[in-house]
Scaffold this motif. Structure first.
Motif, short mmCIF file in Angstrom:
data_model
loop_
_atom_site.label_atom_id
_atom_site.label_comp_id
_atom_site.label_asym_id
_atom_site.label_seq_id
_atom_site.Cartn_x
_atom_site.Cartn_y
_atom_site.Cartn_z
N THR A 1 0.85 -1.18 0.00
CA THR A 1 0.00 0.00 0.00
C THR A 1 0.89 1.24 0.00
OG1 THR A 1 -1.66 -1.18 1.28
CG2 THR A 1 -1.84 1.20 1.21
N PRO A 2 0.75 2.09 -1.01
CA PRO A 2 1.57 3.30 -1.02
C PRO A 2 1.16 4.26 0.10
CG PRO A 2 0.18 3.17 -3.00
CD PRO A 2 -0.06 1.94 -2.19
N ILE A 3 2.11 5.07 0.47
CA ILE A 3 1.85 6.01 1.56
C ILE A 3 0.83 7.08 1.16
CG2 ILE A 3 3.73 7.59 0.99
CD1 ILE A 3 4.16 7.47 4.20
N ASN A 4 0.60 7.25 -0.14
CA ASN A 4 -0.37 8.26 -0.59
C ASN A 4 -1.76 8.01 -0.01
OD1 ASN A 4 1.63 9.38 -2.06
ND2 ASN A 4 0.62 9.18 -4.04
N LYS A 5 -2.15 6.76 0.11
CA LYS A 5 -3.47 6.45 0.66
C LYS A 5 -3.58 6.91 2.11
CE LYS A 5 -4.38 2.66 -2.42
NZ LYS A 5 -4.70 1.26 -2.61
N PHE A 6 -2.53 6.67 2.88
CA PHE A 6 -2.54 7.08 4.29
C PHE A 6 -2.53 8.60 4.42
CE2 PHE A 6 -0.47 2.84 4.54
CZ PHE A 6 -1.51 2.20 5.20
N LEU A 7 -1.74 9.27 3.58
CA LEU A 7 -1.71 10.73 3.63
C LEU A 7 -3.03 11.33 3.18
CD1 LEU A 7 1.90 11.37 2.29
CD2 LEU A 7 1.06 11.71 4.61
N TYR A 8 -3.65 10.75 2.16
CA TYR A 8 -4.95 11.22 1.69
C TYR A 8 -5.99 11.13 2.80
CZ TYR A 8 -9.26 11.50 -1.03
OH TYR A 8 -10.50 11.86 -1.49
N VAL A 9 -6.07 9.96 3.44
CA VAL A 9 -7.05 9.76 4.50
C VAL A 9 -6.73 10.65 5.70
CG1 VAL A 9 -7.93 8.06 6.16
CG2 VAL A 9 -7.65 7.44 3.76
N GLY A 10 -5.45 10.81 6.02
CA GLY A 10 -5.06 11.66 7.14
C GLY A 10 -5.45 13.11 6.93
N PHE A 11 -5.16 13.66 5.76
CA PHE A 11 -5.54 15.05 5.49
C PHE A 11 -7.05 15.20 5.35
CE2 PHE A 11 -1.06 15.84 4.36
CZ PHE A 11 -0.88 17.04 5.05
N GLY B 1 -7.70 20.38 0.39
CA GLY B 1 -7.00 20.60 -0.88
C GLY B 1 -5.68 19.87 -0.93
N ILE B 2 -4.97 19.85 0.18
CA ILE B 2 -3.71 19.11 0.24
C ILE B 2 -3.97 17.62 0.09
CG2 ILE B 2 -1.78 18.47 1.74
CD1 ILE B 2 -1.90 21.35 2.84
N ALA B 3 -5.08 17.14 0.63
CA ALA B 3 -5.42 15.73 0.50
C ALA B 3 -5.55 15.34 -0.97
CB ALA B 3 -6.72 15.42 1.24
N LEU B 4 -6.04 16.24 -1.81
CA LEU B 4 -6.18 15.94 -3.23
C LEU B 4 -4.82 15.74 -3.90
CD1 LEU B 4 -9.05 18.27 -4.45
CD2 LEU B 4 -8.97 15.78 -4.52
N ALA B 5 -3.78 16.32 -3.35
CA ALA B 5 -2.44 16.15 -3.93
C ALA B 5 -1.96 14.71 -3.77
CB ALA B 5 -1.46 17.11 -3.28
N PHE B 6 -2.47 14.02 -2.76
CA PHE B 6 -2.09 12.63 -2.52
C PHE B 6 -3.19 11.72 -3.05
CE2 PHE B 6 -0.10 15.12 0.89
CZ PHE B 6 1.22 14.87 0.60
N ASP B 7 -3.16 11.52 -4.35
CA ASP B 7 -4.17 10.71 -5.03
C ASP B 7 -4.17 9.29 -4.46
OD1 ASP B 7 -5.93 9.60 -6.79
OD2 ASP B 7 -4.77 10.04 -8.59
N PRO B 8 -5.30 8.82 -3.90
CA PRO B 8 -5.31 7.50 -3.27
C PRO B 8 -5.42 6.34 -4.26
CG PRO B 8 -7.46 8.46 -3.11
CD PRO B 8 -6.57 9.51 -3.73
#
Length: 80
Positions: free
Chosen positions: A3-13, A35-42
């Motif tokens: 699981t890439p870290i992007n999913k965790f960052l997306y959910v966190g933001f 808006g920052i969450a959108l930068a981390f495409d899940p």
């Protein structure tokens, strides 16, 4: 399963933005966090926009609309 870290960052933001909107009532900060969450495409980062399923496109567009609405809501409430 890797699981890439992007999913965790997306959910966190995403949760941070919801917390800032609901608990702190700081709508501008909530819009920034969402808006920052959108930068981390899940979703799959290798997949082009045109090749994505319609539900993924819909989810991301609704998310973007929520960011814009939250920003407008924050500006509207702070206009005194």
């Amino acid at each position: 399963m890797k699981t890439p870290i992007n999913k965790f960052l997306y959910v966190g933001f995403l949760f941070l933005g919801i917390y800032q909107a609901v608990i702190n009532k700081d709508y501008i900060q909530a819009a920034a966090s969402l808006g920052i969450a959108l930068a981390f495409d899940p979703f799959n980062l290798e997949q082009k926009w045109n090749d994505r399923p319609i539900w993924q496109k819909t989810l991301l567009i609704i998310h973007l609309a929520m960011v814009a609405a939250m920003f407008g809501f924050g500006i509207g409430l702070n206009d005194k």
